[in-house]
Design an enzyme around this catalytic site. Structure first.
Site, PDB file in Angstrom:
ATOM      1  CE  LYS A  12      -4.076  -2.063   2.235  1.00  0.00           C
ATOM      2  NZ  LYS A  12      -5.009  -1.977   3.405  1.00  0.00           N
ATOM      3  CE1 TYR A  52      -9.350  -2.521   0.362  1.00  0.00           C
ATOM      4  CE2 TYR A  52      -8.514  -0.505  -0.627  1.00  0.00           C
ATOM      5  CZ  TYR A  52      -8.298  -1.667   0.090  1.00  0.00           C
ATOM      6  OH  TYR A  52      -7.025  -1.973   0.523  1.00  0.00           O
ATOM      7  CG  PHE A  60     -13.369   1.923   7.300  1.00  0.00           C
ATOM      8  CD1 PHE A  60     -12.894   1.371   6.109  1.00  0.00           C
ATOM      9  CD2 PHE A  60     -14.093   1.105   8.155  1.00  0.00           C
ATOM     10  CE1 PHE A  60     -13.116   0.040   5.788  1.00  0.00           C
ATOM     11  CE2 PHE A  60     -14.331  -0.231   7.841  1.00  0.00           C
ATOM     12  CZ  PHE A  60     -13.844  -0.762   6.649  1.00  0.00           C
ATOM     13  NE  ARG A  88      -6.535 -11.912   4.574  1.00  0.00           N
ATOM     14  CZ  ARG A  88      -7.255 -10.791   4.615  1.00  0.00           C
ATOM     15  NH1 ARG A  88      -7.226  -9.933   3.589  1.00  0.00           N
ATOM     16  NH2 ARG A  88      -7.973 -10.487   5.659  1.00  0.00           N
ATOM     17  CB  THR A  94      -7.722  -5.877   9.533  1.00  0.00           C
ATOM     18  OG1 THR A  94      -8.258  -6.961   8.762  1.00  0.00           O
ATOM     19  CG2 THR A  94      -7.962  -4.577   8.812  1.00  0.00           C
ATOM     20  NE  ARG A 105      -2.687  -5.698   7.015  1.00  0.00           N
ATOM     21  CZ  ARG A 105      -3.853  -6.160   6.572  1.00  0.00           C
ATOM     22  NH1 ARG A 105      -4.454  -7.160   7.205  1.00  0.00           N
ATOM     23  NH2 ARG A 105      -4.424  -5.649   5.493  1.00  0.00           N
ATOM     24  CG  ASN A 115      -3.886  -2.241   6.871  1.00  0.00           C
ATOM     25  OD1 ASN A 115      -3.698  -1.807   5.736  1.00  0.00           O
ATOM     26  ND2 ASN A 115      -4.954  -2.923   7.210  1.00  0.00           N
ATOM     27  CG  HIS A 118      -5.319  -5.839  -0.610  1.00  0.00           C
ATOM     28  ND1 HIS A 118      -6.547  -5.829   0.007  1.00  0.00           N
ATOM     29  CD2 HIS A 118      -5.447  -6.686  -1.667  1.00  0.00           C
ATOM     30  CE1 HIS A 118      -7.381  -6.620  -0.655  1.00  0.00           C
ATOM     31  NE2 HIS A 118      -6.744  -7.147  -1.678  1.00  0.00           N
ATOM     32  CD  GLU A 131      -8.926  -8.625  -3.975  1.00  0.00           C
ATOM     33  OE1 GLU A 131      -7.806  -9.107  -3.675  1.00  0.00           O
ATOM     34  OE2 GLU A 131      -9.728  -8.177  -3.128  1.00  0.00           O
TER      35      GLU A 131
HETATM   36  P1  IDP Z   1      -8.146  -6.658   5.245  1.00  0.00           P
HETATM   37  O1  IDP Z   1      -7.310  -5.654   4.489  1.00  0.00           O
HETATM   38  O2  IDP Z   1      -7.393  -7.274   6.389  1.00  0.00           O
HETATM   39  O3  IDP Z   1      -8.786  -7.675   4.346  1.00  0.00           O
HETATM   40  P2  IDP Z   1     -10.763  -5.418   5.455  1.00  0.00           P
HETATM   41  O4  IDP Z   1     -11.713  -5.606   6.586  1.00  0.00           O
HETATM   42  O5  IDP Z   1     -11.100  -6.057   4.145  1.00  0.00           O
HETATM   43  O6  IDP Z   1      -9.320  -5.850   5.959  1.00  0.00           O
HETATM   44  O7  IDP Z   1     -10.635  -3.843   5.259  1.00  0.00           O
HETATM   45  C1  IDP Z   1      -9.974  -3.346   4.113  1.00  0.00           C
HETATM   46  C2  IDP Z   1      -9.071  -2.213   4.535  1.00  0.00           C
HETATM   47  O8  IDP Z   1      -9.856  -1.146   5.047  1.00  0.00           O
HETATM   48  C3  IDP Z   1      -8.115  -2.553   5.667  1.00  0.00           C
HETATM   49  O9  IDP Z   1      -6.935  -3.199   5.221  1.00  0.00           O
HETATM   50  C4  IDP Z   1      -7.820  -1.181   6.248  1.00  0.00           C
HETATM   51  O10 IDP Z   1      -6.860  -0.507   5.435  1.00  0.00           O
HETATM   52  C5  IDP Z   1      -9.155  -0.495   6.089  1.00  0.00           C
HETATM   53  N1  IDP Z   1      -9.974  -0.586   7.293  1.00  0.00           N
HETATM   54  C6  IDP Z   1     -10.680  -1.651   7.727  1.00  0.00           C
HETATM   55  N2  IDP Z   1     -11.319  -1.376   8.863  1.00  0.00           N
HETATM   56  C7  IDP Z   1     -11.013  -0.103   9.167  1.00  0.00           C
HETATM   57  C8  IDP Z   1     -11.386   0.770  10.238  1.00  0.00           C
HETATM   58  O11 IDP Z   1     -12.140   0.421  11.149  1.00  0.00           O
HETATM   59  N3  IDP Z   1     -10.852   2.039  10.199  1.00  0.00           N
HETATM   60  C9  IDP Z   1     -10.034   2.454   9.202  1.00  0.00           C
HETATM   61  N4  IDP Z   1      -9.669   1.658   8.169  1.00  0.00           N
HETATM   62  C10 IDP Z   1     -10.146   0.402   8.151  1.00  0.00           C
HETATM   63 MG    MG Z   2     -10.372  -7.611   2.999  1.00  0.00          MG
END
Ligand code: IDP
Ligand code: MG
Length: 158
Positions: A12, A52, A60, A88, A94, A105, A115, A118, A131
């Site tokens: 990212k 997304y 968010f 993963r 996350t 992470r 974070n 992806h 994707e």
């Molecule tokens: P993942 O990347 O671990 O699959 P997802 O739940 O799919 O997590 O969320 C996608 C991305 O959205 C996360 O990697 C993070 O960058 C962002 N994100 C998820 N939840 C939050 C939140 O509560 N606050 C801010 N950003 C978030």
């Molecule tokens: Mg995800």
């Protein structure tokens, strides 16, 4: 188990800015995964919304789109046995603040909104292929034999 499962991975914008592309690639290479596609690119609004889309109703979402379009990313496709789930696991949870030490992470981030990496969700069937198709044309993926396969997988002949 087949060795040719493909998954979409992206360093990212925070990882790019912080000079962590090599660290991330090194971990995936070291694991034995095979790189079959890579593109250093800028994500635009439309691509961010599509990638997304599942999160568009989340509070968010706007911040996420702003972040992912804020600078270049390194988009990649990695191949290997159980690749989607294995990546993963290597990524960690996350929220980097909760991610286990030893994960990408957990070692490289502190903040949920930034974070580092992806990876396609292994609990969402077809997410990896969807994707990969979104970010890469077929001709941008390279079929190649990696010469160490026999030293990574027991069922490949020496
Ligand atoms: P993942 O990347 O671990 O699959 P997802 O739940 O799919 O997590 O969320 C996608 C991305 O959205 C996360 O990697 C993070 O960058 C962002 N994100 C998820 N939840 C939050 C939140 O509560 N606050 C801010 N950003 C978030
Ligand atoms: Mg995800």
């Amino acid at each position: 188990m087949s060795h040719d499962e493909r998954t979409f991975v992206m360093a990212k914008p925070d990882a790019v800015q912080r000079g962590l592309i090599g660290n991330i690639i090194g971990r995936l290479e070291g694991r034995g995964l095979k790189l079959v596609g890579a593109k250093f690119m800028q994500i635009d609004e439309a691509l961010a919304h599509e990638h997304y889309g599942e999160h568009e109703d989340e509070p968010f979402f706007d911040g996420l789109v702003e972040f992912i379009t804020s600078g270049p990313v390194m988009a990649m496709v990695w191949e290997g046995a159980d690749a989607t789930r294995q990546v993963r696991q290597m990524m960690g949870t996350t929220d980097p603040a909760e991610a286990a030490p030893g994960t990408i992470r957990g070692d490289l981030g502190l903040d949920l909104g930034q974070n580092v990496i992806h990876g396609s969700d292994h609990e969402d069937p077809g997410a990896n292929e969807r994707e990969i198709d979104l970010f890469f044309d077929e001709g941008e993926l390279v079929d190649w034999e990696k010469s160490d396969a026999e030293w990574v997988y027991e069922d490949v002949d020496h």
